[in-house]
Scaffold this motif. Structure first.
Motif, mmCIF file in Angstrom:
data_model
loop_
_atom_site.group_PDB
_atom_site.id
_atom_site.type_symbol
_atom_site.label_atom_id
_atom_site.label_comp_id
_atom_site.label_asym_id
_atom_site.label_seq_id
_atom_site.Cartn_x
_atom_site.Cartn_y
_atom_site.Cartn_z
ATOM 1 N N ALA A 89 0.689 -1.592 0.569
ATOM 2 C CA ALA A 89 0.295 0.136 0.202
ATOM 3 C C ALA A 89 1.080 1.474 0.133
ATOM 4 O O ALA A 89 0.603 2.129 -0.522
ATOM 5 C CB ALA A 89 -0.921 0.311 1.201
ATOM 6 N N ARG A 90 1.720 1.384 1.097
ATOM 7 C CA ARG A 90 2.806 2.117 0.684
ATOM 8 C C ARG A 90 3.511 2.875 -0.897
ATOM 9 O O ARG A 90 3.816 3.848 -1.035
ATOM 10 C CB ARG A 90 4.263 2.482 1.964
ATOM 11 C CG ARG A 90 3.578 2.546 3.112
ATOM 12 C CD ARG A 90 5.042 2.649 3.769
ATOM 13 N NE ARG A 90 4.341 2.688 5.272
ATOM 14 C CZ ARG A 90 3.832 0.974 6.536
ATOM 15 N NH1 ARG A 90 4.025 0.112 6.677
ATOM 16 N NH2 ARG A 90 3.094 1.447 7.512
ATOM 17 N N ALA A 91 3.883 1.844 -1.373
ATOM 18 C CA ALA A 91 4.607 1.619 -2.029
ATOM 19 C C ALA A 91 3.931 2.000 -3.384
ATOM 20 O O ALA A 91 3.875 3.211 -4.452
ATOM 21 C CB ALA A 91 4.861 -0.224 -2.705
ATOM 22 N N LEU A 92 1.774 1.757 -3.429
ATOM 23 C CA LEU A 92 1.533 2.081 -4.511
ATOM 24 C C LEU A 92 1.129 4.050 -4.164
ATOM 25 O O LEU A 92 1.189 4.719 -5.310
ATOM 26 C CB LEU A 92 -0.044 1.898 -4.461
ATOM 27 C CG LEU A 92 0.239 0.110 -4.523
ATOM 28 C CD1 LEU A 92 -1.082 -1.093 -4.579
ATOM 29 C CD2 LEU A 92 0.440 -0.061 -6.768
ATOM 30 N N LEU A 93 1.205 3.983 -3.091
ATOM 31 C CA LEU A 93 0.146 5.748 -2.329
ATOM 32 C C LEU A 93 2.126 6.324 -2.936
ATOM 33 O O LEU A 93 1.880 7.127 -3.838
ATOM 34 C CB LEU A 93 0.598 5.466 -1.166
ATOM 35 C CG LEU A 93 -0.316 6.928 -0.692
ATOM 36 C CD1 LEU A 93 -1.006 7.281 -1.278
ATOM 37 C CD2 LEU A 93 0.003 7.230 1.401
ATOM 38 N N ALA A 94 3.024 5.880 -3.067
ATOM 39 C CA ALA A 94 4.641 6.616 -3.280
ATOM 40 C C ALA A 94 3.990 7.041 -4.182
ATOM 41 O O ALA A 94 4.576 8.037 -4.779
ATOM 42 C CB ALA A 94 5.760 5.854 -3.310
ATOM 43 N N SER A 95 3.493 6.064 -5.626
ATOM 44 C CA SER A 95 4.274 5.739 -7.133
ATOM 45 C C SER A 95 2.714 6.372 -7.546
ATOM 46 O O SER A 95 2.885 7.580 -8.453
ATOM 47 C CB SER A 95 3.734 4.374 -7.511
ATOM 48 O OG SER A 95 2.283 3.858 -7.289
ATOM 49 N N SER A 96 1.663 6.610 -7.258
ATOM 50 C CA SER A 96 0.733 7.045 -7.198
ATOM 51 C C SER A 96 0.780 8.806 -7.164
ATOM 52 O O SER A 96 -0.057 10.289 -8.259
ATOM 53 C CB SER A 96 -0.969 7.160 -7.128
ATOM 54 O OG SER A 96 -0.932 7.886 -5.319
ATOM 55 N N ARG A 97 1.601 9.205 -6.189
ATOM 56 C CA ARG A 97 1.639 10.362 -5.535
ATOM 57 C C ARG A 97 2.651 11.628 -7.025
ATOM 58 O O ARG A 97 2.976 12.266 -7.366
ATOM 59 C CB ARG A 97 2.820 10.595 -4.613
ATOM 60 C CG ARG A 97 1.609 11.267 -3.238
ATOM 61 C CD ARG A 97 2.153 10.913 -2.065
ATOM 62 N NE ARG A 97 0.955 10.445 -0.999
ATOM 63 C CZ ARG A 97 1.479 10.547 0.111
ATOM 64 N NH1 ARG A 97 2.699 10.217 0.814
ATOM 65 N NH2 ARG A 97 0.294 10.156 1.524
ATOM 66 N N LYS A 98 3.903 10.515 -7.470
ATOM 67 C CA LYS A 98 4.423 10.529 -8.531
ATOM 68 C C LYS A 98 4.328 11.209 -9.568
ATOM 69 O O LYS A 98 4.206 11.593 -10.701
ATOM 70 C CB LYS A 98 5.472 9.763 -8.394
ATOM 71 C CG LYS A 98 6.630 9.797 -7.463
ATOM 72 C CD LYS A 98 7.650 8.430 -7.108
ATOM 73 C CE LYS A 98 8.625 8.497 -5.704
ATOM 74 N NZ LYS A 98 9.516 7.483 -6.201
ATOM 75 N N LYS A 99 2.694 9.918 -10.196
ATOM 76 C CA LYS A 99 2.219 10.173 -11.299
ATOM 77 C C LYS A 99 1.816 11.820 -11.781
ATOM 78 O O LYS A 99 1.874 11.961 -12.457
ATOM 79 C CB LYS A 99 1.667 9.049 -11.399
ATOM 80 C CG LYS A 99 2.015 7.568 -11.860
ATOM 81 C CD LYS A 99 0.645 6.642 -11.603
ATOM 82 C CE LYS A 99 1.266 5.594 -12.063
ATOM 83 N NZ LYS A 99 0.630 4.136 -12.047
ATOM 84 N N PRO A 100 1.108 12.279 -10.628
ATOM 85 C CA PRO A 100 0.101 13.811 -11.100
ATOM 86 C C PRO A 100 1.246 14.225 -11.697
ATOM 87 O O PRO A 100 1.447 15.406 -12.413
ATOM 88 C CB PRO A 100 -0.632 13.578 -9.620
ATOM 89 C CG PRO A 100 -1.003 12.683 -9.324
ATOM 90 C CD PRO A 100 0.259 11.458 -9.364
ATOM 91 N N ASP A 101 2.734 14.469 -10.617
ATOM 92 C CA ASP A 101 3.693 15.398 -11.308
ATOM 93 C C ASP A 101 3.628 15.261 -12.512
ATOM 94 O O ASP A 101 4.394 15.850 -12.682
ATOM 95 C CB ASP A 101 4.924 15.808 -9.619
ATOM 96 C CG ASP A 101 4.699 15.362 -8.450
ATOM 97 O OD1 ASP A 101 3.255 16.621 -8.644
ATOM 98 O OD2 ASP A 101 4.953 15.230 -7.459
ATOM 99 N N ALA A 102 4.383 13.489 -12.607
ATOM 100 C CA ALA A 102 5.257 13.652 -14.341
ATOM 101 C C ALA A 102 3.891 13.866 -15.205
ATOM 102 O O ALA A 102 4.147 14.347 -16.488
ATOM 103 C CB ALA A 102 5.045 12.096 -14.034
#
Length: 146
Positions: free
Chosen positions: A120-133
């Protein structure tokens, strides 16, 4: 004269309800003397107090009330102490085996829970990076279009 206790004394001392005390009596763990009109008053002996203390200790260890009664009753009878201790050791070994199995199950559950937390932490971290990208790509596309 040996000390005696009423139901309220023991209930208060061991932080129990009088209802629990009566239940232990119904289970045969306690055998107070009955006094007063119709035998409504209970008078507990030092033996009853000790049996109650042992019952609560057995409960804390996870024994059922029937197991506690069986063990406590062994020491009330004039039977061979060696046989009593052998029985006690068998009951303890079985209980230890049950607790160890429960501990193994709990550890497996904790390990699985920790794995889900990591995912869950890994998914949360990757979902936060996607909007920035996505925003950076949109800005880059706008600047190329201009």
């Amino acid at each position: 004269m040996a000390p005696t206790y009423n139901i309220s004394d023991l209930a208060k001392e061991f932080d129990l309800t009088t209802r629990a005390m009566r239940f232990y009596e119904d289970m045969g763990l306690l055998q107070p003397e009955r006094t007063g009109p119709g035998g409504r008053s209970r008078v507990y002996s030092g033996r009853d107090r000790t049996r109650l203390k042992l019952t609560l200790r057995a409960k804390r260890l996870g024994f059922s009330l029937s197991e506690a009664k069986e063990i406590i009753d062994m020491y009330d009878s004039p039977r061979d102490t060696g046989a009593q201790l052998q029985k006690f050791l068998l009951v303890l070994a079985e209980h230890q085996k049950q607790l160890e199995a429960q501990m193994t199950d709990l550890q497996a559950n904790l390990d699985e829970l920790k794995e889900h937390q990591r995912e869950a932490r890994a998914l949360l971290a990757s979902s936060r990076k996607k909007p920035d990208a996505t925003r950076r790509m949109a800005k880059a596309a706008q600047s190329h279009a201009a």
